[in-house]
Each structure stands twice: as C-alpha cells, then as structure tokens.
Design an enzyme around this catalytic site. Structure first.
Site, PDB file in Angstrom:
ATOM      1  N   GLU A  74      -4.874  -8.865   0.772  1.00 48.09           N
ATOM      2  CA  GLU A  74      -5.654  -8.471   2.010  1.00 48.09           C
ATOM      3  C   GLU A  74      -6.976  -8.374   1.849  1.00 48.09           C
ATOM      4  O   GLU A  74      -7.215  -7.642   1.061  1.00 48.09           O
ATOM      5  CB  GLU A  74      -5.018  -7.185   2.580  1.00 48.09           C
ATOM      6  CG  GLU A  74      -3.634  -7.288   3.388  1.00 48.09           C
ATOM      7  CD  GLU A  74      -3.435  -5.936   4.098  1.00 48.09           C
ATOM      8  OE1 GLU A  74      -4.189  -4.976   4.362  1.00 48.09           O
ATOM      9  OE2 GLU A  74      -2.132  -5.743   3.970  1.00 48.09           O
TER      10      GLU A  74
ATOM     11  N   GLU B  41       0.726  -1.316   0.045  1.00 52.96           N
ATOM     12  CA  GLU B  41      -0.140  -0.122  -0.027  1.00 52.96           C
ATOM     13  C   GLU B  41       0.691   1.266   0.010  1.00 52.96           C
ATOM     14  O   GLU B  41       0.977   2.157   0.839  1.00 52.96           O
ATOM     15  CB  GLU B  41      -0.952   0.010   1.132  1.00 52.96           C
ATOM     16  CG  GLU B  41      -1.886  -1.180   1.338  1.00 52.96           C
ATOM     17  CD  GLU B  41      -2.997  -1.119   2.341  1.00 52.96           C
ATOM     18  OE1 GLU B  41      -3.093   0.120   3.143  1.00 52.96           O
ATOM     19  OE2 GLU B  41      -3.752  -2.032   2.403  1.00 52.96           O
TER      20      GLU B  41
HETATM   21  C1  FCB Z   1      -4.235  -2.310   5.551  1.00 55.56           C
HETATM   22  C2  FCB Z   1      -2.718  -2.259   6.037  1.00 55.56           C
HETATM   23  C3  FCB Z   1      -2.829  -3.609   6.908  1.00 55.56           C
HETATM   24  C4  FCB Z   1      -4.156  -3.724   7.950  1.00 55.56           C
HETATM   25  C5  FCB Z   1      -5.242  -3.443   7.211  1.00 55.56           C
HETATM   26  C6  FCB Z   1      -6.521  -3.310   8.127  1.00 55.56           C
HETATM   27  O1  FCB Z   1      -4.309  -0.878   5.044  1.00 55.56           O
HETATM   28  O2  FCB Z   1      -2.075  -2.718   4.736  1.00 55.56           O
HETATM   29  O3  FCB Z   1      -1.576  -3.464   7.808  1.00 55.56           O
HETATM   30  O4  FCB Z   1      -3.675  -2.634   9.047  1.00 55.56           O
HETATM   31  O5  FCB Z   1      -5.271  -2.194   6.535  1.00 55.56           O
END
Ligand code: FCB
Length: 466
Positions: free
Chosen positions: A366, A169
């Site tokens: 994620e 990110e």
């Molecule tokens: C993302 C992050 C991760 C976590 C999630 C909820 O932005 O990459 O580390 O905190 O959100």
C-alpha cells in the site's frame, strides 16, 4: 504543478492497485454474509465520521466486473484485494457460505481473464462478530479459527491466487482496535491489546502453515512499519523514540524476522510484556520463513516525550503516548493531515534491509494519498497532488532498490475512493473517483498518469529482454 517524470524502476518491476473488502464491497447482509466487528462498530452512534458505514460502500460486490475492467484498462500486472472472512465463514468457525465462496471465484476468474494476477489478503480487519463475542483477538481460539479459514480459502482459490497476505497491518488491529479504540472493536484495554498483538502473530504463523499445506504459492504479511524521527535529541524524546520503536515496529519485526521478542519490551510495556498469552514454542511458527513481506507506507512519524494522559496504567503502556505528529518536515500535508516525505520511505526500506539479514523480498502492498480532487464539467477529475505523491514515492522505492533493497513490486492504495474506516467517505484515496450517490466511477488524472507509467515501463522491459 508539472506532470512529474516517470521514476526509473528496474525491468520486471510489477505494478498493481489495492483495495479491501469492507471498504468497497457493500452487500453487508446479502447472500449469507455474517456481521463483522466493522458492521457493529460503524453502526454504533458516534464511532465513524457522520455515522458512515460499509453497508453499500462502492457496491463492488455487484459491480466487480466494472472494477476489473478499470484495472484492465489501467494495465496493472496485479490486484490486491481482501477476502471477507464473514462472507466465507459467517460465524467465524463452522459451516462455510457457498455464495460467499462463489463471489471470490467469480472475482478471481474475472481478474485472470483480464490478465491480472490476484493477491489476496485474508484479514483486512473484518473479524466475524461471533468471534469477537467469544473474546476476539484477545483469545487464542481466534488465531486457531483464522488458520482454519485460511485453509478453506487456500483449498478453494490456491490454484489461482499468486500471492497470499495473511494479515493487513496487525498494528492497527491490535493497538488501534483494542487500546486506542479508534477502530473496531473499539476496546480500550492494555492487556487486551497486547494479547491481541500476540494472537495476531500466532494466527499469522498458523495460517502460513495452513496455506503452505494447501499448496499456496507465495505467502507473506503486510505491515505498516513506521519511519520514526525523534522530535529532538533531548534524552526524554530519545527515550520516547526507543519505546515507540517497540510499539510500532519491533513487536512485529523481531518475532517475524529474527525469531525473538523485542529486546526493550520490558521497559516499554512494564509488567505487561511477558503476558500469560505467550506459550513456549509460539515463536517457531511465527518466525517461519516467508516468501515476501508487504510494506504499507504513507508518512513518517515524529516522536516527542509527552505527558501521559491515560489514567489507567495498563492502557497507558499500550497506547501511543509519546507519539505526536506535528510536521517538522515543512512539507505539504495530504487531506489526512499526513506530511509528504518520500525520503522517509527510502530510509524505512534501507533500514529494514540493513537490520534483518533474513528479510524476505519486499512488495509495497500500500502507498497513496488522500487529496482534495477537483471534478470539472468536462467529466475529468484533477488530482495533481496525488500524481506528485505517487511519483515521489515510486522514486523513493527506486532509490531503495539502487541501494540494494530487493523490492519486487508496488500496489497503489487505492483503486477506488472508498470507506476510510473511522474517517468515513470524506477522505478520497482512489485513482478512480466514486460518486457515492450514483456509484459512478470516473478515472482521475492520476489514473491516466499511472497507466502511462506502466505502459512506458513495460515497453522498456520488453526492449531490455530483446
Ligand atoms: C491503511 C489501511 C487501508 C487504508 C489506508 C489509507 O492503514 O490498511 O485499509 O485505509 O490505510
């Protein structure tokens, strides 16, 4: 809430879980680890909820065998973790730390012995403080230092790591860290944030080269691209949307997948767009083909024109002004206050696929939700909202695949409850509950559901192969 049906994913689709070093490891000053910007930031009064830090976190540094056992029991094919740059190279550049190198050797070997494929993220936000002191991502030297560190990691672990993720990110590193100041290093700068965005991309490109030279297998990046909806079709909301597309998405996708800077960047960033941090030739390493792209997705974002509130004009152009997050979807919110809208996930994936012919295969690196989990005296943790969230979003991935998008696998965020950055320990994203007083781990109902899904999917895959 009924237990949701298992989503229908193609044979061979892979399942995993994800974490990040600073959020789980603890041992912040042990065995030669140097300080990172998140140590400094979280130790600064007023920066994190309740003054929470990652000093101990889940103590994964010492308890990793237990955590790998939880992954094995879960039945995942892969585990996405991050390597802490300040553990490997405490000063950012210069000598490597043998004990830091040994830690990830042990973790990787433990994973392989459990039949789990390691996916390593090189940068999940924990910049060595020494590099921040020399300018951080505002300066090109940090990108060069990142490539050296990537080469070191690939030399050491490249024979065993299946998948490498350069950056996690970069939007958050650049804009939340250097413009909004809600993340480390907590800076509030327009120019600094745009320079950081560019140097993160340069660092990614140089690291890809270094990883390939060291014989790394699959190489990619993890992006939090946003599915943006306009609040209305009023011209001012549509103009805000256009700007937000540049700020949230195109700043990454255009250089990475189309070898160019965003077409509308000048109107978005005014005089800051084409800053002196850019050099001729930069787009070439940045746009080099990748083996995969990781997508982190949580919720859609609604964009409305909003009055500017930053007095500093440079900061104004580099922040989220115009982006709001009400919930026009009328759906449930997670405890983060994020609306649950799985169809937005399908739209994001199909939209990317339609837009970029050179888009590499996708992995969901994620996806998950923070919920108000309920522990009961029988030792169980009930979290039907999380199971429902995961089922809905996996079904959304299945829909994207059915529409022709090449998605290979999915990592749940997160294996464990952990340090949720500025939100501290209140937000719980884990499949496994962590009691922060005793550090006891307890699998939640969603863990058992995910395990059932993986088992059923594997049985079906084997049947298809027969
Ligand atoms: C993302 C992050 C991760 C976590 C999630 C909820 O932005 O990459 O580390 O905190 O959100």
């Amino acid at each position: 809430m009924n237990i949701p049906a298992f989503p229908d994913l193609p044979a061979g689709f892979r399942f995993g879980a994800a974490t990040a070093a600073y959020q789980i490891e603890g041992a912040h000053d042990q065995d030669g680890r140097g300080p990172s910007i998140w140590d400094t930031y979280s130790h600064t009064p007023g920066r994190t909820l309740g003054g929470a830090t990652g000093d101990t976190a889940c103590d994964h540094y010492h308890r990793y065998p237990e955590d790998v056992a939880l992954l094995r029991e879960l039945g995942v094919d892969g585990y996405r973790f991050s390597i802490a740059w300040p553990r490997l190279v405490p000063g950012g550049t210069g000598p490597a730390n043998p004990k830091g190198l040994d830690f990830y050797d042990r973790l990787i070997d433990e994973l392989l012995a459990a039949g789990i494929a390691p996916a390593a993220t090189l940068y999940h936000w924990d910049l060595p403080q020494a590099l921040e002191d020399r300018g951080g991502w505002r300066v090109r030297e940090t990108a060069e230092a990142f490539a050296e560190y990537a080469a070191l990691a690939a030399d050491r672990y490249g024979d065993r790591v299946e998948r490498w993720i350069t950056l996690n990110e970069p939007f958050c590193s650049a804009f939340v860290g250097y413009a909004e100041g809600r993340h480390a290093p907590g800076a509030r700068e327009g120019r600094g944030a745009l320079a950081a965005a560019h140097h993160l991309l340069v660092g990614h490109g140089l690291a890809v080269r270094a990883l390939r030279a060291a014989g790394a297998r699959e190489v990619g990046i993890a992006l939090n691209l946003d599915r943006l909806h306009p609040a209305s079709d009023r011209p001012e909301d549509l103009a805000a949307l256009r700007r937000a597309e540049v700020l949230h998405n195109e700043v990454w996708t255009e250089p990475l997948f189309a070898g160019r800077y965003p077409a509308h960047e000048a109107e978005t960033w005014e005089g800051l767009a084409d800053g002196p941090w850019r050099r001729p030739g930069d787009l070439e390493p940045i746009g080099a083909p990748l083996d995969f792209v990781g997508i982190n997705f949580y919720r859609p974002v609604t964009v409305a024109a909003a009055p500017h509130h930053e007095a500093d004009p440079e900061l104004r152009t580099a922040t989220d002004i115009g982006v709001t997050e009400p919930n026009p979807y009328g759906t449930r919110l997670t405890t983060m206050g994020w609306p649950v809208v799985p169809s937005a996930f399908t739209e994001l994936l199909t939209g990317l696929h339609a837009r970029y012919p050179r888009l590499p295969p996708l992995w969901i690196t994620e996806n998950g939700s923070a919920e108000a989990d309920r522990s009961t005296p029988d030792g169980r943790v009930h979290d039907p909202e999380r199971t429902d969230y995961l089922a809905g979003h996996l079904a959304a991935v299945a829909d994207a695949i059915a529409a022709g998008v090449d998605v290979r696998g999915y990592y749940v965020w997160s294996l464990l409850d952990n340090f949720e950055w500025a939100r501290g320990y209140e937000q719980r994203f884990g499949l496994v509950r962590v009691d922060y007083d005793t550090l006891t781990r307890t699998p939640k109902d969603s863990y058992h559901w995910y395990r059932g899904l993986i088992t059923a999917h594997r049985a079906r895959t084997e049947e298809t192969a027969r």
